[in-house]
Design an enzyme around this catalytic site. Structure first.
Site, PDB file in Angstrom:
ATOM      1  N   GLY A   8       0.825  -1.216   0.000  1.00  0.00           N
ATOM      2  CA  GLY A   8       0.000   0.000   0.000  1.00  0.00           C
ATOM      3  C   GLY A   8       0.850   1.253   0.000  1.00  0.00           C
ATOM      4  O   GLY A   8       0.430   2.311   0.452  1.00  0.00           O
ATOM      5  N   GLY A  12      -1.646   7.155   1.254  1.00  0.00           N
ATOM      6  CA  GLY A  12      -2.067   7.147   2.651  1.00  0.00           C
ATOM      7  C   GLY A  12      -1.032   6.659   3.653  1.00  0.00           C
ATOM      8  O   GLY A  12       0.140   7.082   3.648  1.00  0.00           O
ATOM      9  N   LEU A  42      -2.808  -7.632  -4.632  1.00  0.00           N
ATOM     10  CA  LEU A  42      -2.771  -8.534  -3.477  1.00  0.00           C
ATOM     11  C   LEU A  42      -4.141  -9.129  -3.169  1.00  0.00           C
ATOM     12  O   LEU A  42      -4.286  -9.905  -2.222  1.00  0.00           O
ATOM     13  CB  LEU A  42      -2.219  -7.791  -2.256  1.00  0.00           C
ATOM     14  CG  LEU A  42      -0.780  -7.271  -2.441  1.00  0.00           C
ATOM     15  CD1 LEU A  42      -0.359  -6.397  -1.268  1.00  0.00           C
ATOM     16  CD2 LEU A  42       0.202  -8.426  -2.612  1.00  0.00           C
ATOM     17  N   GLY A  71      -4.941  -1.973   1.740  1.00  0.00           N
ATOM     18  CA  GLY A  71      -6.293  -2.412   2.058  1.00  0.00           C
ATOM     19  C   GLY A  71      -7.303  -1.469   1.455  1.00  0.00           C
ATOM     20  O   GLY A  71      -6.961  -0.428   0.892  1.00  0.00           O
ATOM     21  N   SER A 114      -8.043  -2.434  11.949  1.00  0.00           N
ATOM     22  CA  SER A 114      -8.940  -1.273  12.046  1.00  0.00           C
ATOM     23  C   SER A 114      -9.691  -1.345  13.362  1.00  0.00           C
ATOM     24  O   SER A 114     -10.019  -2.443  13.835  1.00  0.00           O
ATOM     25  CB  SER A 114      -9.953  -1.281  10.902  1.00  0.00           C
ATOM     26  OG  SER A 114     -10.939  -0.288  11.126  1.00  0.00           O
ATOM     27  N   TYR A 164     -15.832  -5.639   5.683  1.00  0.00           N
ATOM     28  CA  TYR A 164     -14.704  -4.807   6.119  1.00  0.00           C
ATOM     29  C   TYR A 164     -14.389  -5.057   7.600  1.00  0.00           C
ATOM     30  O   TYR A 164     -13.262  -5.411   7.960  1.00  0.00           O
ATOM     31  CB  TYR A 164     -15.021  -3.323   5.885  1.00  0.00           C
ATOM     32  CG  TYR A 164     -13.927  -2.413   6.372  1.00  0.00           C
ATOM     33  CD1 TYR A 164     -12.731  -2.291   5.671  1.00  0.00           C
ATOM     34  CD2 TYR A 164     -14.062  -1.695   7.562  1.00  0.00           C
ATOM     35  CE1 TYR A 164     -11.705  -1.484   6.135  1.00  0.00           C
ATOM     36  CE2 TYR A 164     -13.043  -0.881   8.029  1.00  0.00           C
ATOM     37  CZ  TYR A 164     -11.871  -0.782   7.311  1.00  0.00           C
ATOM     38  OH  TYR A 164     -10.849   0.010   7.779  1.00  0.00           O
TER      39      TYR A 164
HETATM   40  P1  NAI Z   1      -5.332   4.538   0.855  1.00  0.00           P
HETATM   41  O1  NAI Z   1      -6.443   4.242  -0.106  1.00  0.00           O
HETATM   42  O2  NAI Z   1      -4.814   5.919   0.939  1.00  0.00           O
HETATM   43  O3  NAI Z   1      -4.115   3.545   0.589  1.00  0.00           O
HETATM   44  C1  NAI Z   1      -4.317   2.176   0.399  1.00  0.00           C
HETATM   45  C2  NAI Z   1      -3.312   1.663  -0.611  1.00  0.00           C
HETATM   46  O4  NAI Z   1      -3.524   0.248  -0.742  1.00  0.00           O
HETATM   47  C3  NAI Z   1      -3.494   2.288  -2.009  1.00  0.00           C
HETATM   48  O5  NAI Z   1      -2.267   2.775  -2.510  1.00  0.00           O
HETATM   49  C4  NAI Z   1      -4.037   1.158  -2.825  1.00  0.00           C
HETATM   50  O6  NAI Z   1      -3.671   1.213  -4.203  1.00  0.00           O
HETATM   51  C5  NAI Z   1      -3.443  -0.066  -2.123  1.00  0.00           C
HETATM   52  N1  NAI Z   1      -4.231  -1.246  -2.453  1.00  0.00           N
HETATM   53  C6  NAI Z   1      -5.579  -1.380  -2.394  1.00  0.00           C
HETATM   54  N2  NAI Z   1      -5.940  -2.562  -2.886  1.00  0.00           N
HETATM   55  C7  NAI Z   1      -4.802  -3.209  -3.254  1.00  0.00           C
HETATM   56  C8  NAI Z   1      -4.538  -4.460  -3.844  1.00  0.00           C
HETATM   57  N3  NAI Z   1      -5.531  -5.292  -4.204  1.00  0.00           N
HETATM   58  N4  NAI Z   1      -3.257  -4.805  -4.080  1.00  0.00           N
HETATM   59  C9  NAI Z   1      -2.242  -3.949  -3.770  1.00  0.00           C
HETATM   60  N5  NAI Z   1      -2.430  -2.738  -3.207  1.00  0.00           N
HETATM   61  C10 NAI Z   1      -3.707  -2.376  -2.971  1.00  0.00           C
HETATM   62  O7  NAI Z   1      -5.884   4.044   2.266  1.00  0.00           O
HETATM   63  P2  NAI Z   1      -5.325   4.138   3.761  1.00  0.00           P
HETATM   64  O8  NAI Z   1      -6.361   4.820   4.539  1.00  0.00           O
HETATM   65  O9  NAI Z   1      -3.922   4.593   3.803  1.00  0.00           O
HETATM   66  O10 NAI Z   1      -5.422   2.606   4.150  1.00  0.00           O
HETATM   67  C11 NAI Z   1      -4.333   1.863   4.673  1.00  0.00           C
HETATM   68  C12 NAI Z   1      -4.889   0.729   5.513  1.00  0.00           C
HETATM   69  O11 NAI Z   1      -5.543   1.268   6.652  1.00  0.00           O
HETATM   70  C13 NAI Z   1      -5.934  -0.153   4.831  1.00  0.00           C
HETATM   71  O12 NAI Z   1      -5.701  -1.493   5.164  1.00  0.00           O
HETATM   72  C14 NAI Z   1      -7.249   0.336   5.427  1.00  0.00           C
HETATM   73  O13 NAI Z   1      -8.236  -0.675   5.421  1.00  0.00           O
HETATM   74  C15 NAI Z   1      -6.812   0.671   6.832  1.00  0.00           C
HETATM   75  N6  NAI Z   1      -7.643   1.596   7.589  1.00  0.00           N
HETATM   76  C16 NAI Z   1      -7.883   2.870   7.138  1.00  0.00           C
HETATM   77  C17 NAI Z   1      -8.582   3.765   7.944  1.00  0.00           C
HETATM   78  C18 NAI Z   1      -8.787   5.192   7.563  1.00  0.00           C
HETATM   79  O14 NAI Z   1      -9.553   5.894   8.237  1.00  0.00           O
HETATM   80  N7  NAI Z   1      -8.151   5.698   6.542  1.00  0.00           N
HETATM   81  C19 NAI Z   1      -9.124   3.339   9.247  1.00  0.00           C
HETATM   82  C20 NAI Z   1      -8.777   2.010   9.635  1.00  0.00           C
HETATM   83  C21 NAI Z   1      -8.070   1.177   8.821  1.00  0.00           C
END
Ligand code: NAI
Length: 273
Positions: A8, A12, A42, A71, A114, A164
């Protein structure tokens, strides 16, 4: 200096984690759907296998840390994809890279869960069991069935909310169960989870890009602010340090106090006789 994998890494929390590690002088192998050293999906079996192979080739087969950050969120249209990306993705990657972590002598792994796993009252126990049993196909079917049973109002805004919260719950449980197995614990490997709350990333801000009012947010934010990607990257960095050698199987809430506010007495839980 070490070699660390961050999934990821293109956005983010993953991007912030990769930046902190690079700034500390480490070599970072980013994995993402785009803009990464290893471009891989992934959410699929082939994508995970290819990612592991490429990471091993780039790193020479020895890794100091893996941060499984990639994610998706509860607004994803297909609940089956959420289970595959959020649970089976990190688990397969960590299992595939465990031997490389063991070779370093002080391998560290951290996954991003999360606080939805404990603050959203929609955990599907059957789906948790399927995930922990490694049955991805049936888990995907069950997630889709739960999605189609959602009340229309919920389905409109968060079609994958059940998948989720449940995938993140299962991931936290996998961390606790796996971290203490001899394959991890007796090889000097530590494995922990960070459970973020609402963090201002593209995932949370969605299509509007607008920061909501923290005082009017759906869940309580005792600190009165949303998290920033750097708040999560800080703990990712700590968990990946060689000095972080006596904590394993932990789930650390980095959520501005949301979980503590909603469930103050849930921890500690007394052992039943
Ligand atoms: P984001 O959307 O900014 O970054 C997520 C990254 O994961 C992106 O670059 C995306 O391309 C990559 N990604 C998504 N699906 C993928 C796949 N199939 N294969 C490879 N890469 C993939 O989101 P963020 O917020 O930075 O999320 C990071 C983690 O934090 C995630 O696991 C999310 O579920 C978790 N999370 C986020 C919260 C929030 O408020 N932003 C709260 C709690 C958990």
């Amino acid at each position: 200096m070490g070699t660390h994998v961050v999934t990821g890494s293109a956005s983010g929390m993953g991007a912030a984690s990769a930046a902190v590690l690079a700034e500390a002088g480490h070599t970072v192998i980013g994995v993402d759907l785009r803009d990464a050293e290893v471009v891989a999906d992934l959410g699929t079996v082939e994508g995970r296998r290819g990612a592991v192979e490429e990471i091993l080739a780039i790193s020479g087969g020895t890794l100091d840390g893996v941060a499984a950050v990639a994610g998706v969120g509860p607004n994803m249209a297909d609940a089956a994809a959420v289970v595959s990306i959020n649970y089976f993705g990190p688990v397969a990657l960590l299992e595939g890279l465990r031997p490389a972590l063991a070779r370093s002598g002080s391998g560290r792994a951290v996954v991003i869960g999360s606080n939805s796993s404990t603050t959203v009252p929609m955990i599907d126990d059957g789906l948790v069991d399927l995930a922990l049993a490694g049955d991805e196909e049936t888990a995907r079917e069950r997630a889709r069935a739960a999605q189609s049973a959602l009340p229309p109002k919920v389905a409109e805004h968060a079609p994958s909310i059940c998948a989720y919260a449940t995938s993140k719950f299962a991931l936290a449980r996998w961390v606790r169960r796996t971290a203490v197995t001899p394959e991890w614990a007796r090889r000097g490997l530590v494995l922990n989870a960070v459970a973020p709350g609402a963090v201002l990333t593209p995932l949370m801000l969605g299509s509007t890009g607008q920061e909501p009012d923290p005082e009017a947010f759906a869940t309580p934010l005792p600190l009165g602010v949303f998290g920033r990607p750097e708040d999560i990257a800080f703990w990712v960095h700590q968990f990946l340090k060689p000095e972080a050698r006596f904590t394993t199987g932990a789930v650390l809430y980095v959520d501005g106090g949301t979980d503590a506010a909603m469930r103050p007495d849930a921890q500690p839980t007394a052992m039943t006789p």
